[in-house]
Design a protein around this motif. Sequence first.
Motif, mmCIF file in Angstrom:
data_model
loop_
_atom_site.group_PDB
_atom_site.id
_atom_site.type_symbol
_atom_site.label_atom_id
_atom_site.label_comp_id
_atom_site.label_asym_id
_atom_site.label_seq_id
_atom_site.Cartn_x
_atom_site.Cartn_y
_atom_site.Cartn_z
ATOM 1 N N ILE A 294 0.872 -1.182 0.000
ATOM 2 C CA ILE A 294 0.000 0.000 0.000
ATOM 3 C C ILE A 294 0.903 1.223 0.000
ATOM 4 C CG2 ILE A 294 -1.831 1.227 1.222
ATOM 5 C CD1 ILE A 294 -2.707 -1.478 2.362
ATOM 6 N N SER A 295 1.056 1.813 -1.161
ATOM 7 C CA SER A 295 2.025 2.879 -1.340
ATOM 8 C C SER A 295 1.596 3.761 -2.505
ATOM 9 C CB SER A 295 3.413 2.290 -1.625
ATOM 10 O OG SER A 295 3.357 1.524 -2.827
ATOM 11 N N TRP A 296 2.275 4.904 -2.629
ATOM 12 C CA TRP A 296 2.012 5.772 -3.774
ATOM 13 C C TRP A 296 3.313 6.478 -4.151
ATOM 14 C CZ3 TRP A 296 2.417 11.105 -4.566
ATOM 15 C CH2 TRP A 296 2.839 11.840 -3.451
ATOM 16 N N SER A 297 3.346 6.984 -5.355
ATOM 17 C CA SER A 297 4.501 7.740 -5.815
ATOM 18 C C SER A 297 4.149 8.386 -7.141
ATOM 19 C CB SER A 297 5.719 6.826 -5.968
ATOM 20 O OG SER A 297 6.852 7.568 -6.362
ATOM 21 N N HIS A 298 5.027 9.246 -7.622
ATOM 22 C CA HIS A 298 4.881 9.844 -8.942
ATOM 23 C C HIS A 298 5.514 8.928 -9.987
ATOM 24 C CE1 HIS A 298 4.383 13.420 -6.346
ATOM 25 N NE2 HIS A 298 3.594 13.854 -7.318
ATOM 26 N N GLU A 299 4.749 8.612 -11.023
ATOM 27 C CA GLU A 299 5.237 7.906 -12.216
ATOM 28 C C GLU A 299 5.665 6.457 -11.971
ATOM 29 O OE1 GLU A 299 7.967 10.240 -14.626
ATOM 30 O OE2 GLU A 299 7.320 12.057 -13.612
ATOM 31 N N ARG A 306 -0.107 5.471 -8.523
ATOM 32 C CA ARG A 306 0.910 6.374 -9.060
ATOM 33 C C ARG A 306 0.233 7.617 -9.614
ATOM 34 N NH1 ARG A 306 2.808 6.558 -14.545
ATOM 35 N NH2 ARG A 306 1.238 5.708 -15.966
ATOM 36 N N VAL A 307 0.933 8.722 -9.517
ATOM 37 C CA VAL A 307 0.468 9.983 -10.095
ATOM 38 C C VAL A 307 1.296 10.207 -11.354
ATOM 39 C CG1 VAL A 307 0.177 12.468 -9.757
ATOM 40 C CG2 VAL A 307 -0.145 10.894 -7.828
ATOM 41 N N PRO A 308 0.704 9.946 -12.524
ATOM 42 C CA PRO A 308 1.497 9.973 -13.759
ATOM 43 C C PRO A 308 1.820 11.388 -14.219
ATOM 44 C CG PRO A 308 -0.800 9.511 -14.259
ATOM 45 C CD PRO A 308 -0.691 9.559 -12.759
ATOM 46 N N ALA A 309 2.873 11.482 -14.997
ATOM 47 C CA ALA A 309 3.188 12.749 -15.648
ATOM 48 C C ALA A 309 2.163 12.996 -16.749
ATOM 49 C CB ALA A 309 4.592 12.695 -16.237
ATOM 50 N N THR A 310 1.695 14.230 -16.861
ATOM 51 C CA THR A 310 0.723 14.582 -17.896
ATOM 52 C C THR A 310 1.229 15.798 -18.662
ATOM 53 O OG1 THR A 310 -0.504 15.927 -16.280
ATOM 54 C CG2 THR A 310 -1.247 13.670 -16.620
ATOM 55 N N PRO A 311 1.034 15.809 -19.983
ATOM 56 C CA PRO A 311 1.578 16.908 -20.791
ATOM 57 C C PRO A 311 0.946 18.260 -20.515
ATOM 58 C CG PRO A 311 0.172 15.488 -22.108
ATOM 59 C CD PRO A 311 0.360 14.796 -20.791
ATOM 60 N N ASN A 312 -0.313 18.262 -20.045
ATOM 61 C CA ASN A 312 -1.002 19.541 -19.823
ATOM 62 C C ASN A 312 -1.110 19.915 -18.352
ATOM 63 O OD1 ASN A 312 -2.761 17.593 -19.019
ATOM 64 N ND2 ASN A 312 -4.432 18.151 -20.402
ATOM 65 N N GLY A 313 -0.400 19.173 -17.487
ATOM 66 C CA GLY A 313 -0.413 19.484 -16.072
ATOM 67 C C GLY A 313 -1.672 19.051 -15.353
ATOM 68 N N ALA A 314 -2.513 18.248 -16.005
ATOM 69 C CA ALA A 314 -3.746 17.786 -15.369
ATOM 70 C C ALA A 314 -3.421 16.920 -14.156
ATOM 71 C CB ALA A 314 -4.585 16.995 -16.368
ATOM 72 N N SER A 315 -4.290 16.969 -13.169
ATOM 73 C CA SER A 315 -4.071 16.255 -11.923
ATOM 74 C C SER A 315 -4.920 14.998 -11.906
ATOM 75 C CB SER A 315 -4.439 17.158 -10.741
ATOM 76 O OG SER A 315 -4.189 16.512 -9.522
ATOM 77 N N ARG A 316 -4.265 13.837 -11.963
ATOM 78 C CA ARG A 316 -4.984 12.576 -11.909
ATOM 79 C C ARG A 316 -4.089 11.528 -11.274
ATOM 80 N NH1 ARG A 316 -3.649 8.916 -16.167
ATOM 81 N NH2 ARG A 316 -2.400 9.826 -17.850
ATOM 82 N N GLN A 346 -10.061 14.995 5.884
ATOM 83 C CA GLN A 346 -8.860 15.747 5.515
ATOM 84 C C GLN A 346 -7.599 14.911 5.748
ATOM 85 O OE1 GLN A 346 -8.988 19.590 7.480
ATOM 86 N NE2 GLN A 346 -10.654 20.294 6.186
ATOM 87 N N LEU A 347 -7.643 13.695 5.236
ATOM 88 C CA LEU A 347 -6.515 12.789 5.404
ATOM 89 C C LEU A 347 -5.304 13.290 4.622
ATOM 90 C CD1 LEU A 347 -8.263 9.293 5.090
ATOM 91 C CD2 LEU A 347 -7.765 10.608 7.157
ATOM 92 N N THR A 348 -4.145 13.037 5.145
ATOM 93 C CA THR A 348 -2.908 13.443 4.484
ATOM 94 C C THR A 348 -2.174 12.221 3.965
ATOM 95 O OG1 THR A 348 -1.708 13.403 6.587
ATOM 96 C CG2 THR A 348 -2.658 15.516 5.887
ATOM 97 N N LEU A 349 -1.499 12.401 2.851
ATOM 98 C CA LEU A 349 -0.754 11.299 2.252
ATOM 99 C C LEU A 349 0.519 11.004 3.031
ATOM 100 C CD1 LEU A 349 -0.906 11.964 -1.587
ATOM 101 C CD2 LEU A 349 -1.735 9.943 -0.394
ATOM 102 N N PRO A 350 0.898 9.734 3.154
ATOM 103 C CA PRO A 350 2.221 9.422 3.683
ATOM 104 C C PRO A 350 3.287 9.863 2.689
ATOM 105 C CG PRO A 350 1.191 7.447 2.819
ATOM 106 C CD PRO A 350 0.149 8.533 2.764
ATOM 107 N N GLU A 351 4.511 9.753 3.078
ATOM 108 C CA GLU A 351 5.613 10.127 2.190
ATOM 109 C C GLU A 351 5.598 9.245 0.944
ATOM 110 O OE1 GLU A 351 10.513 10.366 2.335
ATOM 111 O OE2 GLU A 351 9.344 10.047 4.164
ATOM 112 N N ALA A 352 5.861 9.835 -0.208
ATOM 113 C CA ALA A 352 5.905 9.084 -1.461
ATOM 114 C C ALA A 352 6.993 8.018 -1.405
ATOM 115 C CB ALA A 352 6.153 10.025 -2.629
ATOM 116 N N ALA A 353 6.685 6.851 -1.926
ATOM 117 C CA ALA A 353 7.648 5.740 -1.952
ATOM 118 C C ALA A 353 8.399 5.787 -3.278
ATOM 119 C CB ALA A 353 6.926 4.412 -1.780
ATOM 120 N N ASP A 354 9.392 6.640 -3.362
ATOM 121 C CA ASP A 354 10.129 6.826 -4.614
ATOM 122 C C ASP A 354 11.236 5.790 -4.759
ATOM 123 O OD1 ASP A 354 8.612 9.045 -5.455
ATOM 124 O OD2 ASP A 354 9.751 10.347 -4.118
#
Length: 402
Positions: A294-299, A306-316, A346-354
């Motif tokens: 159970i983790s999250w990170s960018h890309e 995962r929070v993917p990179a998007t060309p138009n800066g959209a948040s998904r 108002q839950l906060t995310l844990p540190e990203a697992a990079d």
Amino acid sequence: MNYTAKEVMQYVQEENIKFIRLAFCDIFGRQKNIAIMPSELSRAFAHGIAIDASAIRGFGGEVRSDLFLRPDPSTLSYLPWRPESGGVVRMFCSISYPDGTPFHADSRQILKDAVAAAEARGVSFEFGAEMEFYLFQLDENGHTSKVPFDYAGYMDIAPEDKGENVRREICLTLEQMGIQPESSHHEEGPGQNEIDFRYSDPLSAADNAVTFHSVVQAIAARNGLAADFTPKPLPNEAGNGLHINFSVRSKDGRDLLSQVIAGIMAHIQEMTVFLNSTENSYARLGGNKAPKYISWSHENRSQLIRVPATPNGASRAELRSADPMANPYLAFALLIYAGLDGIEKQLTLPEAADINLYTAPEDILCKFQKLPASLREATGIAKESAFVKQHLSESVITAYCG
């Protein structure tokens, strides 16, 4: 196009439609239908068409077995693979008791209720599905084999990729039905393919996912093949995932994505049996880019979210644990409710697992909670979940958890 009941009846008459399929799903997301003739269409809109619920998995027993299908005219779709002369159309239906009360195990209605709950809080969600499937050859008796249609790899091209024309036919068929694919390609496994959809509102996205299943199976059969959506068709190859992309908007302009992700992570263990509903699901999790922790990170594709990179800066964000055997109506509904819980608390995310969780040492991995490792573990967690009991009826929970 969003048709009205009157427009549907006019369309059926003008286009020489001979059969109308009234479609719905059982509690596990398998599409069912009953075909009616045009002469019965006005009755279907006015009163519904009766079905025997006792014969449908998860819908209950013989004591109170009469249910009614009430077609949603806005979901009218022509079935392009059927004959052009005397054509066939399909509409998704709501399911109700004889007195008109919504059926408590109608997963499409459960998703509608979740969307309404979000709207009441000034929040809206969008979903986009990335669905993988295998194409297998048929044996000498016409039954599904485990012999892949090809032995190509990730994003290979013809002639190694033999599924190119099948995917093309699937995409063109979906387009004719008003569903817009974004992309398609060969996946990592032999005979494995992926087709991705554009974002849409939750109900349309779930309808499209159910439609996708039926289109892929129909086109595969037309090409003398069998489509397999099971999570792990071949034990030593990549599994089939249902990667769920989601975004959230607030009427007051707040950026709520991190709270939604936090809510999903907080409830993911409780939801897992509804996202991964078969024994075979747990053979997939933890390998070949399917998450275990159970983790999250960018890309990062080794993560649950995962929070993917998007060309138009959209948040998904993208949830990577679900598989194509999930009921998309229940999956999207539970993700909405979990996201709303994250917003309200108002839950906060844990540190990203990079890091790469597939190669990280045990002293790092032991810091992360795990997804359930078996169907038994997942059902046990769901049975005890106050979150699940709050949003799903007892009969739905019992169907999944026994």
